[in-house]
Structure formats: C-alpha cells, structure tokens
Design a protein around this motif. Structure first.
Motif, PDB file in Angstrom:
ATOM      1  N   GLY A  16     -17.213 -10.579 -22.547  1.00 25.55           N
ATOM      2  CA  GLY A  16     -18.338 -10.828 -21.384  1.00 25.55           C
ATOM      3  C   GLY A  16     -17.747 -11.654 -20.245  1.00 25.55           C
ATOM      4  N   PHE A  17     -18.675 -12.000 -19.395  1.00 21.88           N
ATOM      5  CA  PHE A  17     -18.157 -13.001 -18.312  1.00 21.88           C
ATOM      6  C   PHE A  17     -18.762 -14.275 -18.483  1.00 21.88           C
ATOM      7  N   GLY A  18     -17.822 -15.423 -18.428  1.00 23.09           N
ATOM      8  CA  GLY A  18     -18.573 -16.803 -18.354  1.00 23.09           C
ATOM      9  C   GLY A  18     -19.236 -17.582 -19.210  1.00 23.09           C
TER      10      GLY A  18
ATOM     11  N   VAL B  84     -20.741 -28.788  -5.425  1.00 22.08           N
ATOM     12  CA  VAL B  84     -19.908 -27.659  -4.611  1.00 22.08           C
ATOM     13  C   VAL B  84     -19.285 -27.181  -5.912  1.00 22.08           C
ATOM     14  N   PHE B  85     -18.791 -25.752  -6.173  1.00 26.52           N
ATOM     15  CA  PHE B  85     -17.988 -25.161  -6.795  1.00 26.52           C
ATOM     16  C   PHE B  85     -17.191 -23.982  -6.302  1.00 26.52           C
ATOM     17  N   GLU B  86     -16.096 -23.437  -6.979  1.00 30.59           N
ATOM     18  CA  GLU B  86     -15.350 -22.466  -6.620  1.00 30.59           C
ATOM     19  C   GLU B  86     -15.287 -21.365  -7.704  1.00 30.59           C
ATOM     20  N   GLY B  87     -14.553 -20.388  -7.478  1.00 32.12           N
ATOM     21  CA  GLY B  87     -14.377 -19.438  -8.695  1.00 32.12           C
ATOM     22  C   GLY B  87     -13.069 -18.493  -8.042  1.00 32.12           C
ATOM     23  N   LEU B  88     -12.085 -18.787  -9.095  1.00 32.98           N
ATOM     24  CA  LEU B  88     -10.983 -18.011  -9.107  1.00 32.98           C
ATOM     25  C   LEU B  88     -10.323 -17.562 -10.221  1.00 32.98           C
TER      26      LEU B  88
ATOM     27  N   MET C  49      -8.585 -14.867 -16.657  1.00 35.79           N
ATOM     28  CA  MET C  49      -9.017 -16.430 -17.111  1.00 35.79           C
ATOM     29  C   MET C  49      -9.801 -16.408 -15.593  1.00 35.79           C
ATOM     30  N   TYR C  50     -11.206 -16.712 -15.723  1.00 40.16           N
ATOM     31  CA  TYR C  50     -12.130 -17.098 -14.668  1.00 40.16           C
ATOM     32  C   TYR C  50     -12.016 -18.806 -14.891  1.00 40.16           C
ATOM     33  N   ILE C  51     -11.715 -19.119 -13.605  1.00 39.16           N
ATOM     34  CA  ILE C  51     -11.371 -20.548 -13.134  1.00 39.16           C
ATOM     35  C   ILE C  51     -12.541 -21.091 -12.498  1.00 39.16           C
ATOM     36  N   ARG C  52     -13.156 -22.182 -12.891  1.00 36.62           N
ATOM     37  CA  ARG C  52     -14.432 -22.657 -12.259  1.00 36.62           C
ATOM     38  C   ARG C  52     -14.252 -24.196 -11.794  1.00 36.62           C
ATOM     39  N   PRO C  53     -13.604 -24.612 -10.679  1.00 32.17           N
ATOM     40  CA  PRO C  53     -13.445 -25.848 -10.169  1.00 32.17           C
ATOM     41  C   PRO C  53     -14.957 -26.193  -9.674  1.00 32.17           C
TER      42      PRO C  53
ATOM     43  N   ALA D 110     -15.276  -7.883 -17.339  1.00 30.15           N
ATOM     44  CA  ALA D 110     -15.873  -7.519 -16.167  1.00 30.15           C
ATOM     45  C   ALA D 110     -17.338  -8.382 -15.668  1.00 30.15           C
ATOM     46  N   TYR D 111     -17.672  -8.667 -14.547  1.00 26.27           N
ATOM     47  CA  TYR D 111     -18.736  -9.274 -14.402  1.00 26.27           C
ATOM     48  C   TYR D 111     -20.095  -8.530 -14.545  1.00 26.27           C
ATOM     49  N   PHE D 112     -20.022  -7.312 -14.026  1.00 27.26           N
ATOM     50  CA  PHE D 112     -21.111  -6.453 -14.463  1.00 27.26           C
ATOM     51  C   PHE D 112     -20.796  -5.575 -15.713  1.00 27.26           C
TER      52      PHE D 112
ATOM     53  N   ALA E  64     -21.592 -22.213   2.374  1.00 21.25           N
ATOM     54  CA  ALA E  64     -21.140 -23.166   1.628  1.00 21.25           C
ATOM     55  C   ALA E  64     -21.018 -22.530   0.175  1.00 21.25           C
ATOM     56  N   LYS E  65     -20.154 -22.938  -0.728  1.00 22.22           N
ATOM     57  CA  LYS E  65     -20.264 -22.533  -2.268  1.00 22.22           C
ATOM     58  C   LYS E  65     -20.895 -23.708  -2.896  1.00 22.22           C
ATOM     59  N   THR E  66     -22.280 -23.441  -2.839  1.00 22.93           N
ATOM     60  CA  THR E  66     -23.043 -24.733  -3.530  1.00 22.93           C
ATOM     61  C   THR E  66     -24.029 -24.228  -4.556  1.00 22.93           C
TER      62      THR E  66
ATOM     63  N   ASN F 203     -27.559 -22.744  -3.123  1.00 21.77           N
ATOM     64  CA  ASN F 203     -27.680 -21.167  -2.623  1.00 21.77           C
ATOM     65  C   ASN F 203     -27.920 -20.141  -3.908  1.00 21.77           C
ATOM     66  N   TYR F 204     -27.398 -20.207  -4.916  1.00 26.52           N
ATOM     67  CA  TYR F 204     -27.351 -19.431  -6.043  1.00 26.52           C
ATOM     68  C   TYR F 204     -28.736 -19.888  -6.725  1.00 26.52           C
ATOM     69  N   GLY F 205     -29.134 -20.801  -6.755  1.00 27.50           N
ATOM     70  CA  GLY F 205     -30.424 -21.401  -7.341  1.00 27.50           C
ATOM     71  C   GLY F 205     -31.608 -20.590  -6.559  1.00 27.50           C
TER      72      GLY F 205
ATOM     73  N   GLY G 113     -26.253 -10.677  -3.988  1.00 27.47           N
ATOM     74  CA  GLY G 113     -26.190 -11.838  -4.893  1.00 27.47           C
ATOM     75  C   GLY G 113     -24.962 -12.540  -5.222  1.00 27.47           C
ATOM     76  N   SER G 114     -23.867 -11.877  -5.898  1.00 28.12           N
ATOM     77  CA  SER G 114     -22.639 -12.543  -6.049  1.00 28.12           C
ATOM     78  C   SER G 114     -21.648 -11.766  -5.245  1.00 28.12           C
ATOM     79  N   MET G 115     -21.722 -11.195  -4.153  1.00 28.52           N
ATOM     80  CA  MET G 115     -20.779 -10.467  -3.612  1.00 28.52           C
ATOM     81  C   MET G 115     -20.858 -10.136  -2.093  1.00 28.52           C
TER      82      MET G 115
ATOM     83  N   SER H 218     -17.848  -7.154  -2.668  1.00 25.88           N
ATOM     84  CA  SER H 218     -16.490  -7.616  -2.859  1.00 25.88           C
ATOM     85  C   SER H 218     -16.730  -9.013  -3.528  1.00 25.88           C
ATOM     86  N   GLY H 219     -16.007  -9.481  -4.396  1.00 24.74           N
ATOM     87  CA  GLY H 219     -16.239 -10.992  -4.951  1.00 24.74           C
ATOM     88  C   GLY H 219     -15.032 -11.115  -5.903  1.00 24.74           C
ATOM     89  N   THR H 220     -14.639 -12.527  -6.030  1.00 27.83           N
ATOM     90  CA  THR H 220     -13.799 -12.883  -7.077  1.00 27.83           C
ATOM     91  C   THR H 220     -14.268 -12.125  -8.599  1.00 27.83           C
ATOM     92  N   ALA H 221     -15.601 -12.419  -8.847  1.00 26.07           N
ATOM     93  CA  ALA H 221     -16.019 -12.035 -10.460  1.00 26.07           C
ATOM     94  C   ALA H 221     -16.177 -10.681 -10.136  1.00 26.07           C
ATOM     95  N   ALA H 222     -16.808 -10.068  -8.898  1.00 25.85           N
ATOM     96  CA  ALA H 222     -17.316  -8.684  -8.898  1.00 25.85           C
ATOM     97  C   ALA H 222     -16.148  -7.783  -8.871  1.00 25.85           C
TER      98      ALA H 222
HETATM   99  C1  COI Z   1     -17.462 -15.529  -7.964  1.00 30.51           C
HETATM  100  O1  COI Z   1     -17.248 -14.428  -7.637  1.00 30.51           O
HETATM  101  O2  COI Z   1     -16.305 -16.208  -8.185  1.00 30.51           O
HETATM  102  C2  COI Z   1     -18.429 -16.238  -7.716  1.00 30.51           C
HETATM  103  O3  COI Z   1     -18.725 -17.359  -7.901  1.00 30.51           O
HETATM  104  C3  COI Z   1     -19.907 -15.604  -7.817  1.00 30.51           C
HETATM  105  C4  COI Z   1     -20.729 -15.923  -9.082  1.00 30.51           C
HETATM  106  C5  COI Z   1     -20.161 -15.701 -10.423  1.00 30.51           C
HETATM  107  C6  COI Z   1     -21.661 -16.823  -8.679  1.00 30.51           C
END
Ligand code: COI
Length: 370
Positions: free
Chosen positions: A39-41, A84-88, A150-154, A182-184, A210-212, A215-217, A249-251, A315-319
């Motif tokens: 799954g994802f996360g 703030v957060f990041e996703g890589l 490996m999804y990395i969340r700072p 996969a995210y989806f 900003a990645k805060t 915005n997602y809430g 939403g996430s891309m 397009s997105g890191t997760a997606a």
């Molecule tokens: C990402 O693509 O890494 C994101 O941060 C989007 C999301 C999972 C909130």
C-alpha cells in the motif's frame, strides 16, 4: 545537480558525525512487510531521524527508534498548523543499489515552504546527510518488488506550548521512512477527476506554493465528496475567476493538445512539483513543445468536445505519472483518449521511472547512488 557529500554537511556546528544513535531494542525490531502488499504510506521502518530547534539553532540531531512523540496539547502546530513537509523516494535498482532522485531539490523546496510559514530554514547539506545516514541504516527496508519505493517524509512542526498566534520558537524536524507501493490502488490505470468549482484550495498570496499540511487539510472535504461520487481526486480551479486550472489533489496536471504539452504556470498558488519540472524537461528533450500557461477549463472542455484534447495526466512524487481518463465539470463529462493511457503519458512514465530505478542513463544529473 551537484551530488551532496557528507563532509560539507552542517552549518558549522552540525555535522553527520554529530548525529547521536539511539538503538532499537532487538526484541522491538519489526518484521519486514510483504513487498507485494505494501500500500502507500502505511508501514514505517524501525528508526527515524529527529532534531530540535530551540534557543535560535537546530540541535540534538539523533537517529532514534520510530515511535510516537510526547507533545504538549498546547503545541502550536496542533492549533495553527505551523508545519511543512516533503515527499521524496529512494529506489532499489536491479543491481541492488539504492538510488535517490533530486533529493536536494526537495530540501531546497522545504526551505522555501519554511520561509512562508515562518519556520527556521534547514541546512540543506546537513538534512541530506542525515537522511542518507537514516536510509543506510534502514537499507534492508528499501523494497525491490516492481513499482515499489521507499517513500521518505521529512517534516517540521512547531512545538511551542503557547496559544498566541505567532511564529513559534521551538520546532521538531523529523524524517520517517515508509516502504510503499503505488499511491493509487489501481496503479497506472487512468483516473476519474472531478473539476471542483465550489471549494477552493488556495489563492494567490496564500500558501498554495508551500508544502504545508494546511493546503492538504483544506482539500479533504472536496476530495471526500468527489470520492462519494466515484471520482479519485478533484481538479482545483484558481480561486478568483474559478475557471483557470491549478492542480489535482496530490499532483500537478498536464494536457496534451495538438501534440503540445500544456500545464498551468506557477502563479503562486500551485505547488512547484519536482516531478512536474522533471516532466517539463523530459518532454522538451523528447522534442515536445511544453507551455506553462493559464488554462481555461471551459476552453479545455470545448477542445475535448472537438476531439483535440489528446491526453491528460497528473504528476507527483507519490503519484508518478497518473493518466486521467475522465473529467467532470458540472454536468459535462469529458472522456480522454477513450479512457486509455496515451502514448506520451506512457513514454514519460517509462522514461522517468527508468531514470529513477537506474534502468536508463540519466543525462540530467538527477540521480545519485546512496
Ligand atoms: C507527494 O507526492 O510526495 C506528496 O506529498 C503528495 C501527497 C501524498 C500528499
């Protein structure tokens, strides 16, 4: 992109050598998950990196057992969302090595988010060194099944126990690791997207770039309503005119029209996606003309009705690259490319993931081996 060396890490006081190590008790080490059911996360490794900001400096860097934080209920992040957060991602290559993709860009973007949220900046070299040290420690957790990473969340959160609305004086920076698929849930299958013309995600001058967390809430209610209607995510429109396309939403979002690739320009309320900028560079290198511009959703639907919208993808890191098979705007439905993944979307996906996993050479200098 220059590859970071751990020697250059730190701001004079912080170096990779100054990271304290607090071991997990052997009996508390977790069992490794089934890589085909990640799954994802949802799954987290044994360790996390943590560092505090107090008395005007980042201090006490440490790698410690993954686990809950003790937090004062008055902590300002819990009330005013100063975070703030990041996703890589880290990728397991076929030769067993672990690769990183544009990691420095993530931490530089994190610092731009910090400025908007009044959060003290990180030393990018040190943050990279800390993340690499954590990843090396947890290397066995980096999955190798197809399309896993490996999804990395700072993340940085404000932890002052104070209810006044102002910039906090104390923060926690942490990095957690989540082996993910996969995210989806349906992977690369084209998604159905609902064009949101009532709720707004962000406006210019706000925090949209900003990645805060806020915005997602702000997106959750619209996303939940869209999901009840059978859509995967919403497509946000610019908040004043409610006709110019922003992002999903996430891309970030791309459209192929008349052989060209269009994506909304970065106007201050859109996330400057690192995958977005990679897609722009990759498509340009493939000879595709890319335009960053205002895209009127009503004109896009008219183009679609005339059969001139050839492909759409997020397009997105997760997606990664996620084809869009259908858009709904009020009572109008637009089916894109017969609900099939288009040839350019597929080529960009194959090339991007090929570079990320080391299957293709990287002429852009985006990747490095851990
Ligand atoms: C990402 O693509 O890494 C994101 O941060 C989007 C999301 C999972 C909130």
């Amino acid at each position: 992109m220059a590859v970071t060396t751990e020697k250059s890490a730190g701001n004079g006081t912080l170096t990779a050598d100054s990271i304290e190590f607090i071991p997990v008790k052997p009996e508390q080490m977790k069992a490794k998950p089934d890589e085909n059911r990640l799954g994802f996360g949802k799954i987290f490794t044994d360790y996390m990196f943590v560092m505090d900001y107090e008395n005007g400096a980042w201090r006490n860097p440490r790698i410690q057992p993954y686990g809950p934080f003790m937090m004062d209920p008055a902590s300002s992040v819990l009330h005013y969302s100063q975070s703030v957060f990041e996703g890589l991602k880290a990728y397991r290559a076929a030769d067993g090595s672990i690769r990183l993709f544009r990691a420095r860009d993530n931490f530089e973007r994190m610092n731009r988010s910090c400025e908007r949220l009044c959060i003290p900046r990180l030393d990018v070299d040190f943050a990279l060194a800390a993340m690499k040290r954590l990843l090396r420690l947890e290397a066995e957790w980096v999955p190798s099944a197809p399309d896993t990473t490996m999804y990395i969340r700072p993340t940085i959160i404000a932890v002052d126990p104070f209810l006044g609305v102002h910039a906090a004086e104390r923060y926690t920076f942490y990095i957690i690791l989540s082996p993910s698929g996969a995210y989806f849930p349906d992977g690369m299958a084209p998604v159905r997207i609902y064009v949101e013309d009532e709720f707004v995600r962000a406006v210019r001058g706000g925090m949209g770039f900003a990645k805060t967390g806020g915005n997602y809430g702000a997106s959750i209610l619209a996303g939940a309503i869209a999901q009840e209607k059978g859509f995967t995510q919403v497509l946000w429109l610019e908040g004043v005119h409610r006709r110019y396309i922003e992002e999903v939403g996430s891309m970030n979002i791309f459209f192929k029209v008349h052989g060209e690739l269009w994506t909304p320009r970065l106007n201050g309320s859109i996330l400057p996606g690192i995958t977005r900028s990679s897609v722009i560079e990759l498509a340009t290198a493939m000879g595709v003309k890319v335009f960053e511009k205002d895209i009127d959703v009503y004109e896009l639907f008219d183009l679609g009705a005339r059969g001139e919208l050839e492909e759409a993808f997020g397009s997105g890191t997760a997606a990664v690259i996620s084809p869009v098979g259908m858009l709904r705007l009020q009572s109008r439905d637009l089916i894109i490319n017969n609900f099939q993944t288009g040839p350019l979307s597929q080529r960009l996906y194959d090339t991007l993931t090929g570079v990320q996993y080391g299957r293709l050479t990287d002429p852009f200098g985006w990747t490095e081996t851990l």
